[in-house]
Design a protein around this motif. Structure first.
Motif, PDB file in Angstrom:
ATOM      1  N   ARG A  87      59.188  24.278  23.408  1.00 49.71           N
ATOM      2  CA  ARG A  87      58.234  23.352  22.730  1.00 49.71           C
ATOM      3  C   ARG A  87      58.607  22.856  21.362  1.00 49.71           C
ATOM      4  NH1 ARG A  87      54.332  26.581  26.020  1.00 49.71           N
ATOM      5  NH2 ARG A  87      53.317  25.322  27.612  1.00 49.71           N
ATOM      6  N   GLN A  88      59.171  24.229  20.615  1.00 49.26           N
ATOM      7  CA  GLN A  88      59.650  23.778  19.206  1.00 49.26           C
ATOM      8  C   GLN A  88      60.693  22.916  19.411  1.00 49.26           C
ATOM      9  OE1 GLN A  88      60.645  27.687  17.674  1.00 49.26           O
ATOM     10  NE2 GLN A  88      58.269  28.204  17.459  1.00 49.26           N
ATOM     11  N   ILE A  89      61.837  23.020  19.968  1.00 51.62           N
ATOM     12  CA  ILE A  89      63.213  22.172  20.126  1.00 51.62           C
ATOM     13  C   ILE A  89      62.642  20.781  20.428  1.00 51.62           C
ATOM     14  CG2 ILE A  89      65.302  21.893  21.476  1.00 51.62           C
ATOM     15  CD1 ILE A  89      65.395  25.146  21.843  1.00 51.62           C
ATOM     16  N   ARG A  90      61.768  20.353  21.386  1.00 49.17           N
ATOM     17  CA  ARG A  90      61.440  19.171  21.720  1.00 49.17           C
ATOM     18  C   ARG A  90      60.882  18.348  20.329  1.00 49.17           C
ATOM     19  NH1 ARG A  90      55.998  18.746  25.361  1.00 49.17           N
ATOM     20  NH2 ARG A  90      54.649  19.958  23.875  1.00 49.17           N
ATOM     21  N   VAL A  91      60.383  18.982  19.264  1.00 49.38           N
ATOM     22  CA  VAL A  91      59.785  18.627  18.048  1.00 49.38           C
ATOM     23  C   VAL A  91      60.630  18.980  16.893  1.00 49.38           C
ATOM     24  CG1 VAL A  91      57.500  17.817  18.899  1.00 49.38           C
ATOM     25  CG2 VAL A  91      58.032  20.236  17.912  1.00 49.38           C
ATOM     26  N   HIS A  92      61.949  18.568  17.186  1.00 49.55           N
ATOM     27  CA  HIS A  92      63.014  18.867  15.826  1.00 49.55           C
ATOM     28  C   HIS A  92      62.941  20.236  15.431  1.00 49.55           C
ATOM     29  CE1 HIS A  92      63.417  14.503  15.472  1.00 49.55           C
ATOM     30  NE2 HIS A  92      62.125  14.544  15.439  1.00 49.55           N
ATOM     31  N   GLY A  93      62.707  21.235  16.339  1.00 52.81           N
ATOM     32  CA  GLY A  93      62.619  22.599  16.006  1.00 52.81           C
ATOM     33  C   GLY A  93      61.521  23.154  15.151  1.00 52.81           C
ATOM     34  N   GLN A  94      60.448  22.491  15.010  1.00 48.44           N
ATOM     35  CA  GLN A  94      59.240  22.868  14.122  1.00 48.44           C
ATOM     36  C   GLN A  94      58.541  23.716  14.870  1.00 48.44           C
ATOM     37  OE1 GLN A  94      57.184  19.416  12.510  1.00 48.44           O
ATOM     38  NE2 GLN A  94      55.962  19.206  14.220  1.00 48.44           N
ATOM     39  N   ASP A  95      57.748  24.703  14.400  1.00 48.87           N
ATOM     40  CA  ASP A  95      56.859  25.604  14.778  1.00 48.87           C
ATOM     41  C   ASP A  95      55.334  25.265  14.194  1.00 48.87           C
ATOM     42  OD1 ASP A  95      57.026  26.655  12.495  1.00 48.87           O
ATOM     43  OD2 ASP A  95      57.259  28.593  13.095  1.00 48.87           O
ATOM     44  N   ARG A  96      55.403  24.424  13.156  1.00 47.25           N
ATOM     45  CA  ARG A  96      54.085  23.954  12.770  1.00 47.25           C
ATOM     46  C   ARG A  96      54.804  22.862  11.809  1.00 47.25           C
ATOM     47  NH1 ARG A  96      54.996  28.847   9.977  1.00 47.25           N
ATOM     48  NH2 ARG A  96      55.026  28.808   7.723  1.00 47.25           N
ATOM     49  N   ARG A  97      53.785  21.860  11.284  1.00 45.36           N
ATOM     50  CA  ARG A  97      54.200  20.586  10.482  1.00 45.36           C
ATOM     51  C   ARG A  97      55.044  20.922   9.431  1.00 45.36           C
ATOM     52  NH1 ARG A  97      52.633  15.435  11.057  1.00 45.36           N
ATOM     53  NH2 ARG A  97      52.500  14.148   9.126  1.00 45.36           N
ATOM     54  N   TYR A  98      56.262  20.337   9.415  1.00 48.39           N
ATOM     55  CA  TYR A  98      57.189  20.363   8.266  1.00 48.39           C
ATOM     56  C   TYR A  98      57.683  21.868   8.212  1.00 48.39           C
ATOM     57  CZ  TYR A  98      55.779  15.563   7.436  1.00 48.39           C
ATOM     58  OH  TYR A  98      55.659  14.164   7.553  1.00 48.39           O
ATOM     59  N   HIS A 113      60.683  24.367   9.969  1.00 45.04           N
ATOM     60  CA  HIS A 113      61.550  24.084  11.293  1.00 45.04           C
ATOM     61  C   HIS A 113      62.635  25.399  11.241  1.00 45.04           C
ATOM     62  CE1 HIS A 113      60.634  19.870  11.166  1.00 45.04           C
ATOM     63  NE2 HIS A 113      60.770  19.989  10.016  1.00 45.04           N
ATOM     64  N   PRO A 114      62.021  26.400  12.166  1.00 43.67           N
ATOM     65  CA  PRO A 114      62.631  27.585  12.023  1.00 43.67           C
ATOM     66  C   PRO A 114      64.129  27.492  12.689  1.00 43.67           C
ATOM     67  CG  PRO A 114      60.842  27.700  13.572  1.00 43.67           C
ATOM     68  CD  PRO A 114      60.778  26.539  12.827  1.00 43.67           C
ATOM     69  N   LYS A 115      64.100  26.506  13.754  1.00 48.43           N
ATOM     70  CA  LYS A 115      65.571  26.171  14.387  1.00 48.43           C
ATOM     71  C   LYS A 115      65.821  24.891  14.571  1.00 48.43           C
ATOM     72  CE  LYS A 115      63.771  28.101  18.408  1.00 48.43           C
ATOM     73  NZ  LYS A 115      64.795  29.366  18.142  1.00 48.43           N
ATOM     74  N   LEU A 116      67.288  24.517  14.785  1.00 43.38           N
ATOM     75  CA  LEU A 116      67.481  23.114  15.153  1.00 43.38           C
ATOM     76  C   LEU A 116      66.706  22.584  16.398  1.00 43.38           C
ATOM     77  CD1 LEU A 116      71.090  23.087  14.175  1.00 43.38           C
ATOM     78  CD2 LEU A 116      69.258  21.969  12.915  1.00 43.38           C
ATOM     79  N   GLY A 117      66.441  21.337  16.335  1.00 38.17           N
ATOM     80  CA  GLY A 117      65.987  20.705  17.450  1.00 38.17           C
ATOM     81  C   GLY A 117      66.231  19.285  17.797  1.00 38.17           C
ATOM     82  N   ILE A 118      65.642  18.639  18.702  1.00 36.87           N
ATOM     83  CA  ILE A 118      65.815  17.182  18.927  1.00 36.87           C
ATOM     84  C   ILE A 118      64.359  16.599  18.714  1.00 36.87           C
ATOM     85  CG2 ILE A 118      67.914  17.641  19.993  1.00 36.87           C
ATOM     86  CD1 ILE A 118      66.350  17.059  22.603  1.00 36.87           C
TER      87      ILE A 118
END
Length: 363
Positions: free
Chosen positions: A207-218, A220-225
């Motif tokens: 779920r985080q990866i599909r939204v640019h690796g974010q766990d909450r708005r702005y 980003h604990p990991k790289l995503g797409i």
């Protein structure tokens, strides 16, 4: 004649389709609108797993799954050479190496008997493909994977709706990935896909990866797409899900009927005991394929080839140094397979006409 008829289905579901699309236009939440959560809930229930993560395409589903497993440079992922490029492509995009294992000549899926010899200390995952609508032999694959402590990702982009020993495709491994490309058994009106898992940690990562690796708005604990499914596609898929169980039954009936008519003139699909196929493609094997396709085209019957060149012979994978003869079963199939028109609204009269034309060409 259409190779795949999407118009008849649309006419059948148009009132529900129209209602759901208008609802999205009214609320205007085109990205991650309420239809996304509703679709994920229904898909998870259909498959029988705790988590469904909708994504932008089947390719993104595979990529996100591998990213969630932290596949990276130097890692090896075992997969099939007889599949669409996306399967090997997503492995390579992460800097990992696709390690191909030849297929079973009957199912066209990864041969578990040849799999173990391909495992090395660098192997990080196994990525079997459930090709043409039938699941790979997951009991044997999972047994080998468990023995070596490896996760298994099912490429179920062609098999959503099929079952393996009574269990649904996408619920057979660590992560199941499917596609909602328009021609798939459950297809949208554009690209789309989904990942399925019972693993809470993997679900959170995906779920985080599909939204640019974010766990909450702005944050980003990991790289995503950017891998989100559009709300409009979710609305369309919700409408299509209403008739999907009926369409799965129709696909099984039509596939069986094709085989009854063609079994004496060519190699037809064989469905493993205890399993079902959704016949994403109805694929036979023929000699002199180009000539057969030409003659069928002359009488108005479209055909397709999935896939004419195995992945190990694609130029992009040339650096792997795997030439002709590396995977003889896959290479033989690529020279002989041919798919016939297949969809759940294929009428008996049309099916008989197709079969009769092929019988005439082959005799």
């Amino acid at each position: 004649m259409d190779f795949i008829d999407l118009k008849t289905q649309q006419q059948r579901i148009f009132p529900e389709l129209d209602r759901r699309i208008k609802a999205v236009l009214a609320h205007g939440q085109y990205i991650m609108g309420p239809e996304i959560g509703a679709l994920e809930e229904e898909l998870a229930a259909y498959v029988g797993v705790r988590h469904c993560i909708s994504v932008a395409s089947g390719t993104d589903a595979l990529l996100i799954a591998l990213m969630a497993l932290e596949i990276g440079p130097g890692d090896e992922v075992i997969t099939s050479p007889f599949t669409f490029i996306a399967t090997g492509e997503t492995i390579a995009l992460l800097g990992a190496v696709p390690v191909f294992v030849d297929i079973d000549p009957v199912s066209y899926n990864l041969d578990p008997a040849k799999m173990e010899q391909a495992i090395t200390p660098r192997t990080r995952a196994i990525l079997p493909v459930s090709l043409y609508g039938q699941c790979a032999d997951f009991d044997r694959i999972n047994e080998v994977a468990k023995r070596h402590g490896l996760p298994v990702v099912e490429d179920a982009c062609q098999s959503f709706g099929a079952t393996y020993q009574g269990r649904p495709s996408c619920a057979l491994s660590s992560i199941g990935c499917t596609s909602f490309f328009p021609s798939k058994p459950l297809g949208g009106y554009g690209d789309g896909g989904a990942c399925f898992t019972d693993n809470d940690q993997l679900a959170t990562r995906m779920r985080q990866i599909r939204v640019h690796g974010q766990d909450r708005r702005y944050h980003h604990p990991k790289l995503g797409i950017n891998g989100r499914l559009d709300t409009l596609q979710a609305a369309i898929l919700l409408a299509k899900l209403k008739v999907f169980p009926d369409e799965v039954k129709a696909r099984g009936r039509i596939g069986t009927r094709y085989s009854e008519l063609l079994k004496d003139v060519c190699q037809v699909p064989e469905v493993a005991h205890g399993s079902t196929s959704v016949y994403a493609q109805y694929t036979v094997q023929v000699e002199k394929r180009d000539e057969v396709q030409k003659r069928l085209s002359e009488v108005g019957i479209p055909t397709a080839v999935h896939y004419p060149v195995p992945l190990h012979l694609q130029p992009v994978f040339g650096e792997l140094g795997l030439g002709c003869g590396s995977f003889p079963v896959s290479e033989a199939a690529s020279n002989r397979v041919m798919s016939l028109p297949m969809h759940p609204y294929l009428e008996e009269e049309t099916l008989v006409r197709i079969a009769a034309a092929l019988q005439e060409v082959l005799r």
